[in-house]
Design a protein around this motif. Structure first.
Motif, short mmCIF file in Angstrom:
data_model
loop_
_atom_site.label_atom_id
_atom_site.label_comp_id
_atom_site.label_asym_id
_atom_site.label_seq_id
_atom_site.Cartn_x
_atom_site.Cartn_y
_atom_site.Cartn_z
N ASN A 83 0.86 -1.17 0.00
CA ASN A 83 0.00 0.00 0.00
C ASN A 83 0.90 1.24 0.00
OD1 ASN A 83 -1.70 2.15 0.82
ND2 ASN A 83 -3.10 0.68 1.72
N THR A 84 0.56 2.23 -0.79
CA THR A 84 1.40 3.42 -0.90
C THR A 84 1.08 4.50 0.14
OG1 THR A 84 -0.10 4.41 -2.51
CG2 THR A 84 1.75 3.09 -3.37
N ASP A 85 0.09 4.27 0.98
CA ASP A 85 -0.36 5.31 1.91
C ASP A 85 0.75 5.90 2.77
OD1 ASP A 85 -2.93 5.13 0.99
OD2 ASP A 85 -3.69 4.03 2.71
N ASP A 86 1.59 5.06 3.35
CA ASP A 86 2.58 5.54 4.30
C ASP A 86 4.00 5.58 3.74
OD1 ASP A 86 0.57 5.76 6.25
OD2 ASP A 86 0.77 3.63 6.74
N ILE A 87 4.13 5.57 2.43
CA ILE A 87 5.43 5.57 1.80
C ILE A 87 5.81 6.99 1.42
CG2 ILE A 87 6.82 4.66 -0.11
CD1 ILE A 87 5.86 2.49 1.82
N PHE A 88 6.98 7.42 1.86
CA PHE A 88 7.44 8.78 1.58
C PHE A 88 7.93 8.93 0.14
CE2 PHE A 88 10.98 11.85 1.44
CZ PHE A 88 10.27 13.00 1.70
N ASP A 89 8.79 8.00 -0.30
CA ASP A 89 9.36 8.06 -1.65
C ASP A 89 8.99 6.77 -2.39
OD1 ASP A 89 10.88 8.21 -3.96
OD2 ASP A 89 12.67 8.97 -2.95
N ILE A 90 7.89 6.79 -3.08
CA ILE A 90 7.35 5.59 -3.74
C ILE A 90 8.32 5.05 -4.78
CG2 ILE A 90 5.50 4.73 -5.23
CD1 ILE A 90 3.62 6.66 -3.72
N ARG A 91 8.86 5.90 -5.61
CA ARG A 91 9.77 5.43 -6.68
C ARG A 91 11.00 4.74 -6.09
NH1 ARG A 91 7.68 6.31 -11.41
NH2 ARG A 91 6.43 8.14 -11.80
N TRP A 92 11.56 5.30 -5.04
CA TRP A 92 12.72 4.68 -4.40
C TRP A 92 12.34 3.31 -3.84
CZ3 TRP A 92 13.97 2.88 0.44
CH2 TRP A 92 15.33 2.59 0.65
N GLU A 93 11.21 3.25 -3.17
CA GLU A 93 10.76 1.98 -2.57
C GLU A 93 10.51 0.93 -3.64
OE1 GLU A 93 10.02 -0.63 0.43
OE2 GLU A 93 10.60 1.45 0.75
N VAL A 94 9.91 1.32 -4.76
CA VAL A 94 9.67 0.38 -5.87
C VAL A 94 11.00 -0.14 -6.40
CG1 VAL A 94 8.86 0.20 -8.26
CG2 VAL A 94 7.41 1.26 -6.53
N LYS A 95 11.98 0.74 -6.55
CA LYS A 95 13.31 0.31 -7.04
C LYS A 95 13.95 -0.69 -6.08
CE LYS A 95 13.79 2.26 -10.95
NZ LYS A 95 13.68 1.41 -12.11
N GLN A 96 13.78 -0.49 -4.79
CA GLN A 96 14.33 -1.43 -3.81
C GLN A 96 13.65 -2.78 -3.91
OE1 GLN A 96 17.17 -0.54 -2.20
NE2 GLN A 96 16.82 1.23 -3.49
N MET A 97 12.33 -2.76 -4.06
CA MET A 97 11.59 -4.01 -4.21
C MET A 97 12.04 -4.74 -5.48
SD MET A 97 7.81 -2.49 -3.26
CE MET A 97 6.87 -3.98 -3.57
N GLU A 98 12.13 -3.99 -6.57
CA GLU A 98 12.54 -4.56 -7.85
C GLU A 98 13.95 -5.15 -7.75
OE1 GLU A 98 13.68 -2.06 -11.41
OE2 GLU A 98 11.68 -2.75 -12.03
N LYS A 99 14.84 -4.44 -7.10
CA LYS A 99 16.23 -4.91 -6.94
C LYS A 99 16.28 -6.26 -6.22
CE LYS A 99 20.62 -3.48 -4.93
NZ LYS A 99 21.29 -2.44 -4.14
N ARG A 100 15.48 -6.40 -5.17
CA ARG A 100 15.44 -7.68 -4.43
C ARG A 100 14.97 -8.82 -5.33
NH1 ARG A 100 13.39 -4.19 -0.43
NH2 ARG A 100 11.24 -4.84 -0.81
N TRP A 101 13.95 -8.56 -6.15
CA TRP A 101 13.43 -9.61 -7.03
C TRP A 101 14.41 -9.94 -8.15
CZ3 TRP A 101 9.95 -13.03 -5.89
CH2 TRP A 101 9.04 -12.75 -4.88
N PHE A 102 15.13 -8.93 -8.64
CA PHE A 102 16.15 -9.20 -9.66
C PHE A 102 17.25 -10.08 -9.09
CE2 PHE A 102 14.31 -6.30 -12.59
CZ PHE A 102 14.93 -6.53 -13.80
N GLU A 103 17.66 -9.79 -7.87
CA GLU A 103 18.70 -10.60 -7.23
C GLU A 103 18.22 -12.04 -7.02
OE1 GLU A 103 19.71 -8.39 -3.72
OE2 GLU A 103 20.79 -6.86 -4.88
N LYS A 104 16.98 -12.18 -6.64
CA LYS A 104 16.43 -13.51 -6.37
C LYS A 104 16.20 -14.31 -7.64
CE LYS A 104 12.56 -15.80 -4.09
NZ LYS A 104 11.39 -15.63 -3.24
#
Length: 124
Positions: A83-104
């Motif tokens: 949920n994006t409600d409490d996220i300050f920097d959505i684009r940064w958070e999405v990049k972090q999520m994407e990075k974890r999945w790329f590594e996996k």
């Protein structure tokens, strides 16, 4: 539209939950995967399908296989969403999520539609 109705609709819109996340598209024929993060997952699969059907998708390898095998050869799934409600920097958070999945998943070379990512630490 009067001001009260407009204000009411704006408040309703603000109440709609928005989810960011990471998706995976799997080619059922060759098992290659495409992984990507998006700040808004709402209707994302429909949007991607339209781009692919029109020949306008950014990933040319996936675009080529879509044209060759057709839509029925692909599966779509959301790997992670937040949920994006409490996220300050959505684009940064999405990049972090994407990075974890790329590594996996390592979705490059024979396993996927991406080029291997270069680690900035390796450049020095």
């Amino acid at each position: 539209m009067d001001k009260n109705k407009r204000k009411e609709l704006l408040e309703e819109f603000k109440q709609i939950k928005t989810y960011m996340g990471v998706i995976q598209i799997t080619n059922k024929v060759n098992r290659k995967i495409f992984v990507s993060g998006y700040p808004n997952l709402k209707n994302k699969w429909v949007t991607i399908q339209i781009q692919l059907d029109m020949g306008k998708f950014a990933n040319l390898q996936l675009q080529k296989d879509w044209k060759e095998y057709g839509a029925e050869a692909f599966n779509y799934e959301v790997l992670e969403q937040k949920n994006t409600d409490d996220i300050f920097d959505i684009r940064w958070e999405v990049k972090q999520m994407e990075k974890r999945w790329f590594e996996k998943l390592q979705p490059h070379e024979d396993k996927g539609y991406h080029k291997p990512r270069v680690n900035n630490a390796d450049k020095n």
